[in-house]
Motif scaffolding. Structure first.
Motif, PDB file in Angstrom:
ATOM      1  N   ASP A  76      38.699  29.730  47.217  1.00 34.28           N
ATOM      2  CA  ASP A  76      37.538  30.624  47.095  1.00 34.28           C
ATOM      3  C   ASP A  76      37.272  31.358  48.403  1.00 34.28           C
ATOM      4  O   ASP A  76      37.045  32.566  48.428  1.00 34.28           O
ATOM      5  CB  ASP A  76      36.282  29.838  46.721  1.00 34.28           C
ATOM      6  CG  ASP A  76      36.413  29.128  45.383  1.00 34.28           C
ATOM      7  OD1 ASP A  76      37.249  29.550  44.572  1.00 34.28           O
ATOM      8  OD2 ASP A  76      35.668  28.159  45.171  1.00 34.28           O
ATOM      9  N   LYS A  77      37.286  30.616  49.494  1.00 31.88           N
ATOM     10  CA  LYS A  77      36.990  31.200  50.804  1.00 31.88           C
ATOM     11  C   LYS A  77      38.050  32.236  51.199  1.00 31.88           C
ATOM     12  O   LYS A  77      37.728  33.272  51.776  1.00 31.88           O
ATOM     13  CB  LYS A  77      36.885  30.099  51.856  1.00 31.88           C
ATOM     14  CG  LYS A  77      35.621  29.267  51.699  1.00 31.88           C
ATOM     15  CD  LYS A  77      35.724  27.974  52.479  1.00 31.88           C
ATOM     16  CE  LYS A  77      34.568  27.041  52.317  1.00 31.88           C
ATOM     17  NZ  LYS A  77      33.932  26.924  51.057  1.00 31.88           N
ATOM     18  N   ALA A  78      39.312  31.947  50.882  1.00 26.29           N
ATOM     19  CA  ALA A  78      40.391  32.893  51.202  1.00 26.29           C
ATOM     20  C   ALA A  78      40.209  34.195  50.426  1.00 26.29           C
ATOM     21  O   ALA A  78      40.321  35.293  50.994  1.00 26.29           O
ATOM     22  CB  ALA A  78      41.753  32.270  50.895  1.00 26.29           C
ATOM     23  N   LEU A  79      39.911  34.087  49.138  1.00 23.58           N
ATOM     24  CA  LEU A  79      39.758  35.278  48.304  1.00 23.58           C
ATOM     25  C   LEU A  79      38.526  36.092  48.699  1.00 23.58           C
ATOM     26  O   LEU A  79      38.613  37.301  48.931  1.00 23.58           O
ATOM     27  CB  LEU A  79      39.692  34.883  46.829  1.00 23.58           C
ATOM     28  CG  LEU A  79      39.589  36.034  45.834  1.00 23.58           C
ATOM     29  CD1 LEU A  79      40.816  36.934  45.903  1.00 23.58           C
ATOM     30  CD2 LEU A  79      39.414  35.486  44.423  1.00 23.58           C
ATOM     31  N   ILE A  80      37.381  35.434  48.776  1.00 20.18           N
ATOM     32  CA  ILE A  80      36.140  36.141  49.111  1.00 20.18           C
ATOM     33  C   ILE A  80      36.187  36.628  50.553  1.00 20.18           C
ATOM     34  O   ILE A  80      35.770  37.749  50.850  1.00 20.18           O
ATOM     35  CB  ILE A  80      34.920  35.246  48.829  1.00 20.18           C
ATOM     36  CG1 ILE A  80      34.801  35.009  47.314  1.00 20.18           C
ATOM     37  CG2 ILE A  80      33.643  35.864  49.391  1.00 20.18           C
ATOM     38  CD1 ILE A  80      33.810  33.940  46.911  1.00 20.18           C
ATOM     39  N   GLY A  81      36.728  35.804  51.448  1.00 23.86           N
ATOM     40  CA  GLY A  81      36.861  36.215  52.849  1.00 23.86           C
ATOM     41  C   GLY A  81      37.740  37.448  52.998  1.00 23.86           C
ATOM     42  O   GLY A  81      37.410  38.375  53.746  1.00 23.86           O
ATOM     43  N   ALA A  82      38.846  37.479  52.278  1.00 22.30           N
ATOM     44  CA  ALA A  82      39.739  38.651  52.328  1.00 22.30           C
ATOM     45  C   ALA A  82      39.006  39.896  51.840  1.00 22.30           C
ATOM     46  O   ALA A  82      39.094  40.965  52.453  1.00 22.30           O
ATOM     47  CB  ALA A  82      40.986  38.404  51.481  1.00 22.30           C
TER      48      ALA A  82
END
Length: 183
Positions: A76-82
């Protein structure tokens, strides 16, 4: 087959693998044309939708694993962060908002990894709500809807700052809860 190598964890892994594809699509709109801005939005929505799917399958089939508890929030963090970084690069999302969200997310993730030998800490209800609100906000910013509905840009900005506040608050809440549990 190992208990950790199960359908929910494979779905979570697919979400992680979709992040670079989402970034590439956003930076290289192909094919060009009217629908081009919607392709990265579609990949983002597909990827973030798998978050609910993998969790539902894991709970329903009794396939909740420590690996899943670790990989799921990282995905989740990787997707939203990107998404937030891409939007900040275009000055659509203020860098301060992106930094506040990422510092909280990375900080909690690092903390979870540091205490992993003592216990695996799953996401709280507030953390899950925060992720849903972050995903909705990022999805709105990613979509070209504000071109058709100019008032939506104001709604996006208001929602962004509400999400920042909730993100920071749930991070503090998380740390307080862990400290109480350790006392």
């Amino acid at each position: 087959m190992s208990k950790s190598l199960n359908l929910p964890n494979l779905i979570t892994t697919a979400r992680i693998l979709l992040v670079p594809y989402f970034v590439w699509l956003y930076l290289n709109p192909v094919p060009e044309g009217l629908l081009a801005p919607w392709y990265p939005v579609a990949v983002f929505v597909l990827a973030i939708a798998t978050d609910g799917l993998d969790g539902a399958i894991a709970r329903r089939r009794g396939l909740v694993t420590n690996l899943g508890k670790i990989l799921d929030p990282i995905a989740d963090k990787a997707l939203i962060g990107a998404a937030l970084i891409l939007l900040s690069m275009e000055n659509r999302v203020a860098w301060v908002a992106t930094v506040l969200i990422l510092v909280r997310e990375i900080g909690i993730t690092v903390f979870r990894l540091l205490v992993i030998k003592r216990k695996v800490i799953g996401a709280s209800g507030g953390g899950k709500l925060k992720t849903v609100l972050q995903a909705i906000t990022a999805g709105l910013f990613l979509s070209p809807l504000d071109v058709l509905l100019p008032w939506l840009a104001t709604v996006e900005q208001l929602l962004l700052w509400v999400v920042v506040l909730i993100t920071v608050y749930t991070g503090a809440q998380y740390l307080v809860a862990v400290k109480r549990a350790d006392s």
